[in-house]
Design a protein around this motif. Sequence first.
Motif, short mmCIF file in Angstrom:
data_model
loop_
_atom_site.label_atom_id
_atom_site.label_comp_id
_atom_site.label_asym_id
_atom_site.label_seq_id
_atom_site.Cartn_x
_atom_site.Cartn_y
_atom_site.Cartn_z
N UNK A 200 48.68 -39.32 -24.98
CA UNK A 200 49.29 -38.41 -25.96
C UNK A 200 48.51 -38.42 -27.27
N UNK A 201 48.15 -39.61 -27.72
CA UNK A 201 47.39 -39.74 -28.98
C UNK A 201 46.06 -38.99 -28.88
N UNK A 202 45.37 -39.17 -27.77
CA UNK A 202 44.07 -38.52 -27.61
C UNK A 202 44.18 -37.01 -27.51
N UNK A 203 45.13 -36.51 -26.70
CA UNK A 203 45.26 -35.06 -26.50
C UNK A 203 45.72 -34.37 -27.79
N UNK A 204 46.75 -34.92 -28.44
CA UNK A 204 47.28 -34.29 -29.65
C UNK A 204 46.22 -34.19 -30.74
N UNK A 205 45.47 -35.27 -30.97
CA UNK A 205 44.49 -35.26 -32.03
C UNK A 205 43.27 -34.42 -31.69
N UNK A 206 42.92 -34.36 -30.40
CA UNK A 206 41.81 -33.50 -29.99
C UNK A 206 42.15 -32.04 -30.20
N UNK A 207 43.37 -31.65 -29.80
CA UNK A 207 43.81 -30.26 -30.00
C UNK A 207 43.89 -29.93 -31.48
N UNK A 208 44.40 -30.88 -32.28
CA UNK A 208 44.58 -30.64 -33.72
C UNK A 208 43.26 -30.58 -34.48
N UNK B 252 45.73 -23.52 -39.06
CA UNK B 252 45.63 -24.77 -39.81
C UNK B 252 46.96 -25.51 -39.95
N UNK B 253 48.02 -24.77 -40.28
CA UNK B 253 49.31 -25.44 -40.51
C UNK B 253 49.86 -26.09 -39.24
N UNK B 254 49.97 -25.37 -38.11
CA UNK B 254 50.42 -26.04 -36.87
C UNK B 254 49.45 -27.14 -36.44
N UNK B 255 48.14 -26.90 -36.68
CA UNK B 255 47.16 -27.93 -36.32
C UNK B 255 47.40 -29.22 -37.07
N UNK B 256 47.71 -29.10 -38.36
CA UNK B 256 47.98 -30.30 -39.15
C UNK B 256 49.26 -31.00 -38.69
N UNK B 257 50.28 -30.22 -38.35
CA UNK B 257 51.54 -30.81 -37.87
C UNK B 257 51.30 -31.56 -36.55
N UNK B 258 50.53 -30.94 -35.64
CA UNK B 258 50.20 -31.62 -34.38
C UNK B 258 49.40 -32.89 -34.66
N UNK B 259 48.49 -32.81 -35.65
CA UNK B 259 47.72 -33.99 -36.04
C UNK B 259 48.60 -35.11 -36.58
N UNK C 104 43.95 -33.55 -45.15
CA UNK C 104 44.67 -32.43 -44.54
C UNK C 104 45.89 -32.05 -45.35
N UNK C 105 46.58 -33.05 -45.90
CA UNK C 105 47.74 -32.78 -46.75
C UNK C 105 47.34 -32.00 -47.99
N UNK C 106 46.19 -32.34 -48.57
CA UNK C 106 45.69 -31.61 -49.74
C UNK C 106 45.40 -30.15 -49.37
N UNK C 107 44.81 -29.95 -48.19
CA UNK C 107 44.49 -28.60 -47.75
C UNK C 107 45.75 -27.76 -47.53
N UNK C 108 46.73 -28.36 -46.87
CA UNK C 108 47.97 -27.63 -46.59
C UNK C 108 48.73 -27.34 -47.88
N UNK C 109 48.67 -28.25 -48.84
CA UNK C 109 49.37 -28.05 -50.11
C UNK C 109 48.81 -26.88 -50.91
N UNK C 110 47.64 -26.37 -50.48
CA UNK C 110 47.04 -25.22 -51.15
C UNK C 110 47.95 -24.00 -51.08
N UNK C 111 48.81 -23.94 -50.06
CA UNK C 111 49.74 -22.82 -49.94
C UNK C 111 50.67 -22.74 -51.15
N UNK C 112 50.95 -23.88 -51.77
CA UNK C 112 51.90 -23.93 -52.88
C UNK C 112 51.19 -23.98 -54.22
N UNK C 113 50.12 -24.76 -54.29
CA UNK C 113 49.53 -25.07 -55.59
C UNK C 113 48.27 -24.28 -55.93
N UNK C 114 47.80 -23.39 -55.08
CA UNK C 114 46.57 -22.68 -55.41
C UNK C 114 46.80 -21.72 -56.57
#
Length: 387
Positions: free
Chosen positions: A209-217, A251-258, A291-301
């Motif tokens: 699970x760890x390998x598949x989830x992070x590879x997809x993300x 990017x957003x679902x990818x980060x959540x999967x990550x 990744x958290x910094x990147x996703x936070x761009x939705x709010x703080x850009x």
Amino acid sequence: MKPILVFCILTCLLVPSLALLSSSFSSSPCSDFVFPNEKAFVSCTDLPTLNSFLHWTHKPLSRTLEIAYRHTGITSPKWVAWGINPTSPRMVGTQAIVAYQKPDGTMTVYTSPVNGYRTQLQEGELSFPVSDLSSSFSNDEIIVFATLEVPDNTFALNHVWQDGPMNGNSLGMHDLSGSHLQSMGTLNLTSGQALASHGGDSNTVLKISHGVLNTVSWGIMMPLGFMAARYLKAVGPSTDPLWFYLHIALQLPGYIIGMVGGATGLLLLQKSSGIRQPCHMGIGILLFCLGLLQVSALIFRPAKDHKYRYIWNRFHHGTGYTVLLLGFANIWIGFSILKPGMGWVIAYGVIFGAIVLSSVVLEVWKKLRRDGKTDTAHEVTISVNEA
């Protein structure tokens, strides 16, 4: 070449690759291993703990069991042991085979009956005959070969495996928690399967699970989100805001999967006491933060016309490139740790190659398009001046 066409080609490459990835999900990595001496075994299993594998061939007519026990990831002096317990799946009573590499590089392998919890694994005869005993060390892996004599009508065996530190030529005590207490199971000689005891199979599920989830993300969705923003945006105003929505949708679902993949890694770390991968874990934590910094761009850009928008753009782009490179690197580091079957590696290798090749083609297209626009603008300027 239009970017949308390249994305279609990339999708066509990804779909069969993901199918291959899924089909290899149920295959054991041990089946792809080739022994240096070209020795072959009928059955094999990826043992759920301690980076170990067991290959065996049961010959009922001769009442023998030929085995090869592999213990990988040995980066410091360590002893390894594998054995059979005729009475129950536990350490005490195990008839073990022990192997380690001496400081001078030579290998030592011998039999040792485990008669108590404070055993020092002294050399001694087992309760059944053992022949063809040998061992080797290469590529951070110890392999132990042996032929055991088993009683008639033996259909299943309790087996135990273990490792511990070396102090010169002395064997140190193994850890008394986590994986070291789960390294036991049952070997079914009829079906050719090995069943884990004490929940050890859950570790295998966590690893996969760890390998598949992070590879997809980090290895698929994040790079595709990057490509959507970089190359669809270059087409022109006609793709605005399509490129932005595609970028966020990947990017957003990818980060959540990550994040979920990272959580499985932490849980695996907690259940696998004594096994540490500081480089892999460190990059994973850094990816989570970036990744958290990147996703936070939705709010703080800042707004497009804000005077500091260009600073934010540089930071966002620089962080994105860093996440992209670290994600790819950590996936391949994870492959080297997990040692999956060749199907997994080939599948992601095709995906990785498609992403890299598409990026190269699109980079060339983007440069040619940009240079073409620059030349056109220059010609228009000259015409206006001449007029």
